[in-house]
Scaffold this active site. Structure first.
Site, PDB file in Angstrom:
ATOM      1  N   TYR A 182       0.850  -1.200   0.000  1.00 17.69           N
ATOM      2  CA  TYR A 182       0.000   0.000   0.000  1.00 17.69           C
ATOM      3  C   TYR A 182       0.887   1.253   0.000  1.00 17.69           C
ATOM      4  O   TYR A 182       2.109   1.167  -0.154  1.00 17.69           O
ATOM      5  CB  TYR A 182      -0.989  -0.053   1.170  1.00 17.69           C
ATOM      6  CG  TYR A 182      -1.955  -1.205   0.995  1.00 17.69           C
ATOM      7  CD1 TYR A 182      -2.814  -1.236  -0.107  1.00 17.69           C
ATOM      8  CD2 TYR A 182      -1.956  -2.289   1.859  1.00 17.69           C
ATOM      9  CE1 TYR A 182      -3.673  -2.308  -0.320  1.00 17.69           C
ATOM     10  CE2 TYR A 182      -2.805  -3.372   1.654  1.00 17.69           C
ATOM     11  CZ  TYR A 182      -3.666  -3.376   0.563  1.00 17.69           C
ATOM     12  OH  TYR A 182      -4.501  -4.443   0.340  1.00 17.69           O
ATOM     13  N   ARG A 229       3.355  -1.445  10.963  1.00 20.17           N
ATOM     14  CA  ARG A 229       3.401  -2.773  10.331  1.00 20.17           C
ATOM     15  C   ARG A 229       4.189  -2.710   9.027  1.00 20.17           C
ATOM     16  O   ARG A 229       3.968  -1.817   8.217  1.00 20.17           O
ATOM     17  CB  ARG A 229       1.988  -3.262  10.038  1.00 20.17           C
ATOM     18  CG  ARG A 229       1.956  -4.709   9.594  1.00 20.17           C
ATOM     19  CD  ARG A 229       0.543  -5.243   9.519  1.00 20.17           C
ATOM     20  NE  ARG A 229       0.502  -6.583  10.077  1.00 20.17           N
ATOM     21  CZ  ARG A 229      -0.152  -7.605   9.535  1.00 20.17           C
ATOM     22  NH1 ARG A 229      -0.854  -7.438   8.428  1.00 20.17           N
ATOM     23  NH2 ARG A 229      -0.153  -8.786  10.102  1.00 20.17           N
TER      24      ARG A 229
HETATM   25  C1  FNR Z   1      -5.611  -9.697   5.857  1.00 16.70           C
HETATM   26  N1  FNR Z   1      -4.412  -9.055   6.163  1.00 16.70           N
HETATM   27  C2  FNR Z   1      -4.403  -7.707   6.468  1.00 16.70           C
HETATM   28  N2  FNR Z   1      -3.238  -7.085   6.818  1.00 16.70           N
HETATM   29  C3  FNR Z   1      -3.247  -5.778   7.192  1.00 16.70           C
HETATM   30  O1  FNR Z   1      -2.186  -5.242   7.542  1.00 16.70           O
HETATM   31  N3  FNR Z   1      -4.412  -5.069   7.208  1.00 16.70           N
HETATM   32  C4  FNR Z   1      -5.595  -5.610   6.843  1.00 16.70           C
HETATM   33  O2  FNR Z   1      -6.637  -4.938   6.891  1.00 16.70           O
HETATM   34  C5  FNR Z   1      -5.604  -6.970   6.414  1.00 16.70           C
HETATM   35  N4  FNR Z   1      -6.747  -7.580   6.008  1.00 16.70           N
HETATM   36  C6  FNR Z   1      -6.794  -8.935   5.787  1.00 16.70           C
HETATM   37  C7  FNR Z   1      -8.015  -9.568   5.540  1.00 16.70           C
HETATM   38  C8  FNR Z   1      -8.081 -10.944   5.403  1.00 16.70           C
HETATM   39  C9  FNR Z   1      -9.421 -11.611   5.208  1.00 16.70           C
HETATM   40  C10 FNR Z   1      -6.892 -11.709   5.447  1.00 16.70           C
HETATM   41  C11 FNR Z   1      -6.936 -13.223   5.305  1.00 16.70           C
HETATM   42  C12 FNR Z   1      -5.679 -11.090   5.668  1.00 16.70           C
HETATM   43  C13 FNR Z   1      -3.228  -9.878   6.472  1.00 16.70           C
HETATM   44  C14 FNR Z   1      -3.369 -10.450   7.873  1.00 16.70           C
HETATM   45  O3  FNR Z   1      -3.264  -9.430   8.850  1.00 16.70           O
HETATM   46  C15 FNR Z   1      -2.251 -11.479   8.167  1.00 16.70           C
HETATM   47  O4  FNR Z   1      -1.022 -10.852   7.940  1.00 16.70           O
HETATM   48  C16 FNR Z   1      -2.376 -12.728   7.297  1.00 16.70           C
HETATM   49  O5  FNR Z   1      -3.672 -13.274   7.372  1.00 16.70           O
HETATM   50  C17 FNR Z   1      -1.350 -13.782   7.720  1.00 16.70           C
HETATM   51  O6  FNR Z   1      -1.554 -14.159   9.067  1.00 16.70           O
HETATM   52  P1  FNR Z   1      -2.240 -15.590   9.424  1.00 16.70           P
HETATM   53  O7  FNR Z   1      -3.645 -15.569   8.853  1.00 16.70           O
HETATM   54  O8  FNR Z   1      -1.397 -16.638   8.753  1.00 16.70           O
HETATM   55  O9  FNR Z   1      -2.220 -15.670  10.916  1.00 16.70           O
END
Ligand code: FNR
Length: 368
Positions: A182, A229
């Site tokens: 982003y 982040r």
């Molecule tokens: C995300 N991710 C994400 N990251 C972030 O910085 N802001 C956000 O709004 C989102 N939105 C988001 C929506 C959905 C449905 C998913 C699956 C992922 C990434 C998320 O925070 C995370 O980094 C990843 O899902 C990997 O972690 P897990 O799922 O393996 O624990």
């Protein structure tokens, strides 16, 4: 089973006392109203997850020009503040803590999502080779316009304003979204930043906007309530850099000097491998940051224990597991099964797949 107690040792993260190290990652759910006001259901959704050591909210645009997907929430109007306040109240009533993730998508957007059909903003006029989700379904991102210096300064001010409104909405702190391709990541990495002014070129210039946004947000929050982040391994949204270690090493060191509450590292993208050189790079970069680190991406309870035990992470954030399992820390504590994830309801819709995932029953078996 690894020593799960490590996940439940309280921690001090800046000004925040975490009762456990199982944090909720930011998760876009596309259920806000079209003007960016969060839905009433979000009060229930976040309240259900208040057992997290910390909830980090879904990414929330600081301005209408920072929006890149259908029905994401904002933090730039009084209506947004009022609706978010009901959510922070719901989390606090259940004993939880919640930070707001401040977001600007930059070029990952489509003219139909932006005011007056304007073009997305970006460091350079390079179209992203990816898609976003609009009222018509998935569409290619629109060609962006390169930001003027005035537009860069306006955007920094929008982050400051979003941080101020987050304070008014009762959050416990804010996380600056500098990951996942982003806007801020577009400035940091050279595939998307080909500017020749003080915001482009050498890495000191490419990370300048991040430094200035941190300082702007720090006029509204003490630094021990600000997190950020990052995602050094790229993979998302057509991002990339010709010298990832050099670029992110400089970024980590700059952020170390800011003395923030935490650095949140998105280490692995769903569907991408995190072994070998990628993992080694993440570990080497870890050495360039002095402070509290949240790791995220593909962790299980046991790998989270290992990451904390080795000093790689101070806490671990869980994304998809927290969508499907509202009482995730408690399940980890007693080693109970997690609910099955329904990916079809991750993005958009109503209560289904949002507020209707079951809690563990008192007898530690799943409620039906
Ligand atoms: C995300 N991710 C994400 N990251 C972030 O910085 N802001 C956000 O709004 C989102 N939105 C988001 C929506 C959905 C449905 C998913 C699956 C992922 C990434 C998320 O925070 C995370 O980094 C990843 O899902 C990997 O972690 P897990 O799922 O393996 O624990």
């Amino acid at each position: 089973m690894a020593d799960r107690a490590k996940l439940f040792a309280p921690a001090t993260m800046g000004a925040i006392e975490l009762p456990n190290r199982v944090l909720m990652a930011p998760l876009t759910r596309n259920r806000a109203q079209s003007d960016g006001t969060p839905s009433d259901l979000a009060q229930t959704y976040y309240g259900q997850r208040a057992g997290a050591g910390l909830i980090i909210s879904e990414a929330t645009q600081v301005d209408a020009m920072g929006k890149g997907y259908l029905d994401t929430p904002g933090i730039h109007s009084d209506a947004h503040v009022a609706a978010w306040h009901l959510i922070t109240d719901a989390v606090h009533a259940k004993g939880g803590r919640i930070f707001l993730q401040l977001w600007h998508v930059g070029r990952i957007s489509h003219v139909s999502l932006l005011p007056d059909g304007r073009s997305p903003l970006a460091p350079s006029a390079i179209q992203a080779d990816t898609q976003t989700f609009t009222a018509n379904g998935f569409e290619n991102c629109s060609p962006p316009e390169a930001m003027s210096l005035d537009q860069i300064h306006e955007t920094i001010e929008q982050f400051r304003n979003g941080a101020e409104l987050a304070r008014k909405a009762g959050f416990d702190g804010v996380e600056i979204h500098s990951a996942n391709g982003y806007l801020l990541d577009q400035f940091i990495q050279d595939k998307t930043n080909q500017r020749d002014d003080e915001y482009g070129g050498p890495v000191e210039n490419r990370i300048r906007i991040v430094s200035e946004i941190v300082d702007a947000v720090a006029t509204q929050w003490s630094r021990d309530r600000i997190g950020i982040r990052v995602s050094p391994l790229g993979h998302a949204n057509d991002i990339g850099d010709s010298d990832v270690e050099g670029t992110f090493g400089a970024l980590y060191e700059m952020l170390s000097d800011k003395r923030l509450a935490y650095l949140h590292v998105m280490e692995q993208f769903p569907g991408h491998d995190n072994e070998g050189e990628a993992a080694a790079l993440v570990r080497r970069l870890r050495g360039r940051y002095d402070g509290f680190v949240i790791s995220n991406g593909g962790y299980t309870a046991d790998t989270a224990v290992d990451a904390i035990a080795s000093g790689h992470a101070d806490a671990v954030a869980f994304g998809r597991d927290f969508i499907a399992t509202p009482d995730l820390p408690e399940r980890f504590r007693v080693d109970a099964d997690l609910n099955e994830q329904d990916q079809d309801t991750f993005y958009g819709g109503g209560a289904e797949g949002y507020t209707d995932y079951p809690f563990m029953a008192e007898d530690k078996t799943l409620a039906s």
